[in-house]
Design a protein around this motif. Structure first.
Motif, PDB file in Angstrom:
ATOM      1  N   CYS A 242     -18.653 -45.129  45.839  1.00  0.00           N
ATOM      2  CA  CYS A 242     -18.669 -43.842  45.133  1.00  0.00           C
ATOM      3  C   CYS A 242     -19.031 -44.040  43.653  1.00  0.00           C
ATOM      4  O   CYS A 242     -18.516 -44.939  43.002  1.00  0.00           O
ATOM      5  CB  CYS A 242     -17.297 -43.186  45.258  1.00  0.00           C
ATOM      6  SG  CYS A 242     -17.207 -41.626  44.420  1.00  0.00           S
ATOM      7  N   HIS A 243     -19.916 -43.206  43.134  1.00  0.00           N
ATOM      8  CA  HIS A 243     -20.323 -43.240  41.723  1.00  0.00           C
ATOM      9  C   HIS A 243     -19.340 -42.379  40.926  1.00  0.00           C
ATOM     10  O   HIS A 243     -19.339 -41.153  41.055  1.00  0.00           O
ATOM     11  CB  HIS A 243     -21.747 -42.695  41.598  1.00  0.00           C
ATOM     12  CG  HIS A 243     -22.389 -42.973  40.274  1.00  0.00           C
ATOM     13  ND1 HIS A 243     -21.941 -42.411  39.103  1.00  0.00           N
ATOM     14  CD2 HIS A 243     -23.446 -43.767  39.935  1.00  0.00           C
ATOM     15  CE1 HIS A 243     -22.689 -42.835  38.104  1.00  0.00           C
ATOM     16  NE2 HIS A 243     -23.615 -43.653  38.585  1.00  0.00           N
ATOM     17  N   SER A 244     -18.523 -43.006  40.116  1.00  0.00           N
ATOM     18  CA  SER A 244     -17.427 -42.287  39.447  1.00  0.00           C
ATOM     19  C   SER A 244     -17.931 -41.188  38.506  1.00  0.00           C
ATOM     20  O   SER A 244     -17.373 -40.097  38.438  1.00  0.00           O
ATOM     21  CB  SER A 244     -16.546 -43.265  38.671  1.00  0.00           C
ATOM     22  OG  SER A 244     -17.323 -43.978  37.720  1.00  0.00           O
ATOM     23  N   ALA A 245     -19.044 -41.469  37.789  1.00  0.00           N
ATOM     24  CA  ALA A 245     -19.575 -40.470  36.839  1.00  0.00           C
ATOM     25  C   ALA A 245     -20.124 -39.248  37.578  1.00  0.00           C
ATOM     26  O   ALA A 245     -19.866 -38.112  37.181  1.00  0.00           O
ATOM     27  CB  ALA A 245     -20.664 -41.101  35.979  1.00  0.00           C
ATOM     28  N   LEU A 246     -20.847 -39.492  38.675  1.00  0.00           N
ATOM     29  CA  LEU A 246     -21.390 -38.371  39.461  1.00  0.00           C
ATOM     30  C   LEU A 246     -20.270 -37.571  40.114  1.00  0.00           C
ATOM     31  O   LEU A 246     -20.331 -36.349  40.177  1.00  0.00           O
ATOM     32  CB  LEU A 246     -22.339 -38.894  40.547  1.00  0.00           C
ATOM     33  CG  LEU A 246     -23.772 -39.202  40.114  1.00  0.00           C
ATOM     34  CD1 LEU A 246     -24.557 -39.787  41.269  1.00  0.00           C
ATOM     35  CD2 LEU A 246     -24.487 -37.959  39.610  1.00  0.00           C
TER      36      LEU A 246
END
Length: 362
Positions: A242-246
């Motif tokens: 999972c991309h934390s910023a997105l």
């Protein structure tokens, strides 16, 4: 304007920097004696240009004239291509044989009419529309910087009603963040600050609405997951990659509206993002299938949906060449084979996905 300056410099000096910044070059021509002979070049405003009335500077064979039919045609293109845009700025220089220009339409010879006028206008319209559609793919948005310093005035909106006297409104200057919504998480930047809320709410009329909403939330986000190791591993893969910023953007963004058929505009803090709704939906459905595996809710259709038709729809969606009959026959065979396969796996489909397939393939 200065005699040696370019056309763009002349437009800048006469009409201003903002006009020159938001125009793009355009060309069109035709050399077919049977239809029309002309050459056109000039500048037209892009999707970022803002004005209250149309400005059209038209030169035909070096003479400044009017052509109301051409002006109206271009205005129609702008209204159709950029519905939210303001009136355009157009500079055009058209060169064509002198005998093809009728200058006796108006007493002052200001208005002119052209031979094969409809054909020429149609070709210029097409060139303008093509240019506008390409420029409309990218829009420039002015970004407002929010000053977080304590010295900047902040207004906290409370539930209690605030009564402002007429004199008080005049004396107090409205801070910038109250005029433009800047951050959905900041109380002063929320939309609630601009809405007049009526005391009578719909929830009072319908007390069961809250319970329905809570049940839908539970159905959307079920807590239970499958005990199968394979699905747990796939879920772990999603969590680990999972991309934390997105994720933060998706979780806290504010929906603005659809930009076109697939792209949506969302605001996160002071940034505007274009989100591909199709890709987001596919990813959402994939994750929901994994999260709810073996714990789906059944939805009964009034008319059972035939599997072959559903498979044909999916195949046509992927295939752009719809005219080929051979592909239709091939797709029908694929649909038939897959229907038989799904009928064989009916027991598993019902257990894992709560999809019931009958003996007829519905």
């Amino acid at each position: 304007s200065v005699a040696t300056a370019s056309r763009l410099d002349a437009i800048r000096s006469v009409y201003g920097v903002s006009v020159a910044r938001n125009i793009m070059q355009i060309e069109a021509s035709d050399e077919d004696p049977s239809s029309s002979i002309f050459k056109m070049d000039g500048f037209i405003s892009n999707s970022n240009y803002v004005a209250k009335k149309i400005t059209m500077v038209l030169f035909i064979n070096g003479r400044l004239v009017d052509c109301s039919a051409l002006k109206r045609a271009i205005e129609i293109v702008y209204a159709a291509t950029l519905p939210k845009a303001s009136k355009p700025f157009i500079y055009m220089s058209v060169v064509l044989p002198p005998e093809h220009v009728d200058v006796n339409v108006h007493p002052t010879k200001r208005e002119v009419s052209l031979l094969n006028q409809e054909v020429i206008i149609e070709k210029i319209q097409s060139a303008v529309e093509s240019k506008l559609r390409n420029c409309n793919e990218s829009r420039t948005f002015q970004e407002q910087v929010v000053d977080p310093s304590p010295s900047s005035p902040m207004v906290t909106i409370k539930d209690s009603p605030i009564n402002l006297s007429a004199s008080g409104v005049k004396s107090q200057k409205v801070p910038v963040h109250k005029m433009v919504r800047t951050d959905s998480l900041d109380p002063a930047g929320r939309l609630h600050a601009y809405l007049q809320v009526n005391p009578s709410s719909h929830s009072e009329k319908n007390p069961s609405l809250t319970s329905v909403r809570s049940s839908i939330r539970q159905r959307r986000n079920p807590k239970e997951t499958s005990d199968l190791t394979s699905t747990q591993e796939l879920n772990n893969d999603i969590d680990n990659n999972c991309h934390s910023a997105l994720l933060d953007i998706v979780r806290h963004c504010t929906y603005i509206g659809m930009a076109d058929d697939t792209l949506a505009l969302v605001q996160y803090k002071t940034q505007l993002y274009l989100a591909n709704v199709v890709n987001l939906s596919k990813e959402l459905m994939y994750q929901q299938v994994l999260r709810r595996f073996a714990h789906f809710n059944a939805i009964q259709l009034s008319d059972p949906a035939p599997l072959p038709e559903l498979i044909m729809l999916a195949l046509k969606e992927e295939d752009l060449d719809l005219e080929c009959n051979e592909k239709d026959e091939l797709n029908e065979k694929i649909a038939e084979m897959n229907t038989e396969l799904l009928k064989e796996k009916a027991e598993m489909l019902e257990e894992y996905f709560c999809i019931y397939v009958d003996s007829h393939g519905n």
